[in-house]
Design a protein around this motif. Structure first.
Motif, PDB file in Angstrom:
ATOM      1  N   ASP A 257       0.856  -1.183   0.000  1.00 27.80           N
ATOM      2  CA  ASP A 257       0.000   0.000   0.000  1.00 27.80           C
ATOM      3  C   ASP A 257       0.895   1.237   0.000  1.00 27.80           C
ATOM      4  O   ASP A 257       1.150   1.845   1.038  1.00 27.80           O
ATOM      5  CB  ASP A 257      -0.908  -0.021   1.236  1.00 27.80           C
ATOM      6  CG  ASP A 257      -1.863   1.162   1.270  1.00 27.80           C
ATOM      7  OD1 ASP A 257      -1.854   1.969   0.317  1.00 27.80           O
ATOM      8  OD2 ASP A 257      -2.606   1.290   2.264  1.00 27.80           O
ATOM      9  N   SER A 260      -0.712   4.800   1.199  1.00 25.21           N
ATOM     10  CA  SER A 260      -0.716   5.083   2.637  1.00 25.21           C
ATOM     11  C   SER A 260       0.704   5.364   3.123  1.00 25.21           C
ATOM     12  O   SER A 260       0.917   6.217   4.006  1.00 25.21           O
ATOM     13  CB  SER A 260      -1.298   3.906   3.412  1.00 25.21           C
ATOM     14  OG  SER A 260      -2.661   3.726   3.081  1.00 25.21           O
ATOM     15  N   GLN A 263       1.904   8.882   2.887  1.00 24.03           N
ATOM     16  CA  GLN A 263       1.314   9.814   3.853  1.00 24.03           C
ATOM     17  C   GLN A 263       1.841   9.594   5.261  1.00 24.03           C
ATOM     18  O   GLN A 263       1.511  10.339   6.186  1.00 24.03           O
ATOM     19  CB  GLN A 263      -0.208   9.656   3.834  1.00 24.03           C
ATOM     20  CG  GLN A 263      -0.819   9.950   2.474  1.00 24.03           C
ATOM     21  CD  GLN A 263      -2.243   9.467   2.334  1.00 24.03           C
ATOM     22  OE1 GLN A 263      -2.796   8.853   3.242  1.00 24.03           O
ATOM     23  NE2 GLN A 263      -2.854   9.774   1.210  1.00 24.03           N
TER      24      GLN A 263
END
Length: 264
Positions: A257, A260, A263
């Motif tokens: 991922d 994600s 961030q």
């Protein structure tokens, strides 16, 4: 500072910076406004860019410079010098970009259009795509970096032949030479280029930027210097959020991922 929302030839959606480099106006010749806005956007949005998508809006990706405007200029040399200056501001910004550059190359990519194809990291063409330097046909010499990029893609001897003969290169040959990455149906070029740009925008951005930085440094580094640069880069990547997510996902046998991780 200019906002993306104020630019008519540039959009930023889901991390994809879409730059229109030609329109149907003036025979799909290079669009100065698109170049100026594209350079502004590249300087403005920075880390918000996940990928860059170059498109032409018309029958061709880009048919080159506006030759009729060249002919009408009171001082042709002065006019063309300014065109090249504006173009090269954009080229420098595009070359310095850390995000992957995708070009959707439908129809003709001639002159400056071919120069932009040679600058792209990935160039998607159609079965009917054709490329041509086009400069000798009007007694000009290349701009947009073609005399630098083309020899590095196809080799010096072949670049010399293509430029001096003003060769027309079909899609299949362009893929074989490495100028285009691959071909799809002519009506699928824009959609596939946009799909790829979105996929890259959602990918491991720091890995991409590191790869591009290494490729850039390889232009002047010795092998020993490049090995040092690679060692430093891969160590940095291993400790980055994206690098950690990639390794952990591999060990856990799951899809990483990266969105994600960016961030984090």
């Amino acid at each position: 500072m200019t906002s993306i929302d104020d630019l008519s030839k540039v959009t930023l959606d889901e991390g994809v910076l879409r730059i229109t480099i030609s329109t149907a106006a003036n025979g799909t010749s290079l669009d100065d406004e698109g170049l100026v806005q594209g350079a502004q956007a590249l300087e403005t949005v920075g880390n918000d860019i996940g990928s860059i998508l170059l498109v032409g809006e018309g029958a061709n990706f880009c048919a080159g410079g506006n030759v009729r405007a060249f002919a009408a200029a009171p001082d042709r040399g002065e006019y063309v010098a300014e065109v090249a200056r504006v173009f090269h501001v954009f080229v420098r910004a595009l070359d310095a970009a850390t995000a992957p550059v995708v070009a959707g190359v439908h129809g003709w990519a001639a002159g400056a259009g071919m120069s932009l194809v040679c600058l792209a990291d990935v160039a998607i063409g159609g079965t009917g795509t054709k490329l041509r330097p086009a400069y000798p046909s009007i007694g000009f010499t290349p701009d947009g970096g073609m005399s630098w990029t083309l020899p590095r893609i196809v080799g010096v001897a072949r670049a010399r032949e293509i430029l001096l003969n003003d060769s027309v290169i079909g899609g299949d040959e362009a893929v074989r030479l490495g100028i285009l990455t691959r071909l799809v149906g002519d009506d699928e070029v824009q959609e596939e280029a946009a799909r790829l740009a979105r996929a890259l925008a959602n990918g491991p951005s720091t890995s991409y930027s590191g790869i591009k930085a290494l490729l850039r440094s390889s232009r002047t580094n010795s092998l020993a210097e490049q090995l040092d640069a690679e060692a430093a880069s891969i160590a940095l990547a291993a400790n980055s959020p994206i690098g950690r997510e990639g390794v952990d996902a591999f060990v856990d046998k799951r899809r990483p991922d990266f969105t994600s991780a960016k961030q984090a």
